[in-house]
Design a protein around this motif. Structure first.
Motif, PDB file in Angstrom:
ATOM      1  N   GLN A 191       0.830  -1.200   0.000  1.00 41.97           N
ATOM      2  CA  GLN A 191       0.000   0.000   0.000  1.00 41.97           C
ATOM      3  C   GLN A 191       0.869   1.257   0.000  1.00 41.97           C
ATOM      4  O   GLN A 191       0.580   2.228  -0.709  1.00 41.97           O
ATOM      5  N   GLN A 192       1.938   1.245   0.776  1.00 45.67           N
ATOM      6  CA  GLN A 192       2.870   2.380   0.781  1.00 45.67           C
ATOM      7  C   GLN A 192       3.482   2.597  -0.595  1.00 45.67           C
ATOM      8  O   GLN A 192       3.566   3.729  -1.095  1.00 45.67           O
ATOM      9  N   LEU A 193       3.921   1.499  -1.201  1.00 48.14           N
ATOM     10  CA  LEU A 193       4.518   1.586  -2.535  1.00 48.14           C
ATOM     11  C   LEU A 193       3.524   2.149  -3.543  1.00 48.14           C
ATOM     12  O   LEU A 193       3.850   3.018  -4.346  1.00 48.14           O
ATOM     13  N   SER A 194       2.305   1.645  -3.497  1.00 52.25           N
ATOM     14  CA  SER A 194       1.281   2.088  -4.441  1.00 52.25           C
ATOM     15  C   SER A 194       0.961   3.563  -4.250  1.00 52.25           C
ATOM     16  O   SER A 194       0.872   4.325  -5.220  1.00 52.25           O
ATOM     17  N   GLN A 195       0.798   3.985  -3.006  1.00 50.54           N
ATOM     18  CA  GLN A 195       0.476   5.384  -2.734  1.00 50.54           C
ATOM     19  C   GLN A 195       1.619   6.304  -3.156  1.00 50.54           C
ATOM     20  O   GLN A 195       1.394   7.369  -3.748  1.00 50.54           O
ATOM     21  N   ALA A 196       2.849   5.897  -2.856  1.00 47.24           N
ATOM     22  CA  ALA A 196       4.000   6.707  -3.244  1.00 47.24           C
ATOM     23  C   ALA A 196       4.090   6.821  -4.752  1.00 47.24           C
ATOM     24  O   ALA A 196       4.361   7.890  -5.305  1.00 47.24           O
ATOM     25  N   TRP A 197       3.832   5.709  -5.420  1.00 51.36           N
ATOM     26  CA  TRP A 197       3.982   5.711  -6.873  1.00 51.36           C
ATOM     27  C   TRP A 197       2.905   6.542  -7.555  1.00 51.36           C
ATOM     28  O   TRP A 197       3.165   7.198  -8.567  1.00 51.36           O
ATOM     29  N   GLN A 198       1.697   6.549  -7.020  1.00 53.45           N
ATOM     30  CA  GLN A 198       0.635   7.367  -7.600  1.00 53.45           C
ATOM     31  C   GLN A 198       0.968   8.855  -7.519  1.00 53.45           C
ATOM     32  O   GLN A 198       0.485   9.645  -8.326  1.00 53.45           O
TER      33      GLN A 198
END
Length: 324
Positions: free
Chosen positions: A40-47
């Motif tokens: 979830q952290q990775l996804s949020q950062a990438w967005q």
């Protein structure tokens, strides 16, 4: 078309993203985050990061285009400058001759033997020659000045974009550092497990295609497993718009390395009419693009730490499709 206001907006966007991504997380107890939390952290950062990357691609592509335009204008300007210099030199000679001989020439025209009509014809010829020289020089100077003005505008734009490009590049270490931190956290949670087995979820292309589209889709499929590197357009690494640009370039079609430009440069296609090779765009700001390979599947360069891979079309918010 990028002015100071646009530069400021992108700079503010990047600053906001970097600050939000790099802001320290709230203190946790001793418990390590779960794999789901890391994802979830990775996804949020990438967005937050990928739109900034595509802004970088936009500015960089415009910078290259304007540098090419400036080179062309400069090549056109050099021979024109020589023509103008020659014309001005000729006019200078005419002026000198006119100063010394003008009165005599007019007098000769008036005193020469012949009818009044012959005299009028000679005077008209003198005026015609003078007018032709004036018009010739004025036309050349006007064209030269136009090219100088155009080159000045292009070079001014290049200077602004180069500053913007440098500003974005200077923050690359901050962005990359945050991605590497998240990837290190993910590695600590998952361990050194290879994900190569999940890069292909079916034959690629899933449906055969001929012509240019067939070349493009087979080229995209051949990149599966290569690393994601932002602002890269092959042949060893890619970001999302770099992959689609590279694949269609192999088929002889030129696309800009920027999702927004690729959307504008291509023809709309209904979802029901998708064919292998079509570009598919995701998220409301169109900051991500992949290539359709048939049967509801795409190939795309998704994010840092994840190689080029296949995915299902419905795994991201679909915004539309375009056909080069």
């Amino acid at each position: 078309h990028q002015g100071r206001g646009s530069m400021t907006r992108v700079s503010l966007l990047l600053t906001t993203v970097v600050l939000s991504v790099l802001a320290p997380a709230a203190p946790r107890a001793l418990a390590e985050p779960s794999p789901a939390e890391v994802e979830q952290q990775l996804s949020q950062a990438w967005q937050k990061l990928e739109p900034v990357i595509e802004q970088y691609n936009k500015v960089h592509s415009e910078l290259l285009a304007n540098q090419r335009a400036s080179t062309v204008l400069t090549k056109q300007l050099d021979p024109l400058q020589r023509r103008v210099d020659l014309s001005l030199g000729q006019v200078g000679d005419i002026a000198v001759r006119g100063y010394w001989l003008g009165r005599a020439s007019a007098a000769n025209a008036l005193l020469a033997s012949g009818t009044p009509q012959v005299m009028n014809d000679r005077l008209a010829m003198l005026e015609y020659v003078a007018r032709q020289n004036r018009e010739k020089v004025a036309e050349a100077v006007e064209l030269r000045d136009s090219l100088i003005a155009q080159r000045g505008r292009v070079e001014s734009l290049i200077a602004r974009q180069r500053r913007m490009d440098a500003d974005l590049a200077a923050k690359k270490k901050l962005i990359q550092g945050e991605i590497e931190r998240l990837e290190a956290l993910r590695l600590r949670v998952y361990g050194p497990v290879s994900s190569n087995g999940s890069l292909r979820i079916g034959p690629c292309p899933a449906v055969s295609a001929g012509g240019a589209a067939g070349i493009a889709v087979r080229t995209a499929c051949a990149q599966i497993g290569k690393p994601y590197v932002w602002a890269a357009a092959g042949p060893e690494s890619f970001d999302c718009s770099g992959l689609t640009q590279y694949a269609w370039k192999a088929a002889g079609v030129s696309l800009t390395h920027f999702t927004g430009a690729q959307w504008r440069e291509t023809t709309p296609v209904a979802r029901a009419d998708l064919r292998p090779g079509d570009l598919v765009f995701f998220y409301s700001d169109l900051h991500h693009v992949g290539m359709y390979v048939g049967n509801g599947l795409i190939v795309h360069a998704s994010r840092a730490g994840v190689p080029v891979k296949m995915a299902r079309l419905d795994t991201m918010p679909y915004m539309g499709a375009r056909r080069p």
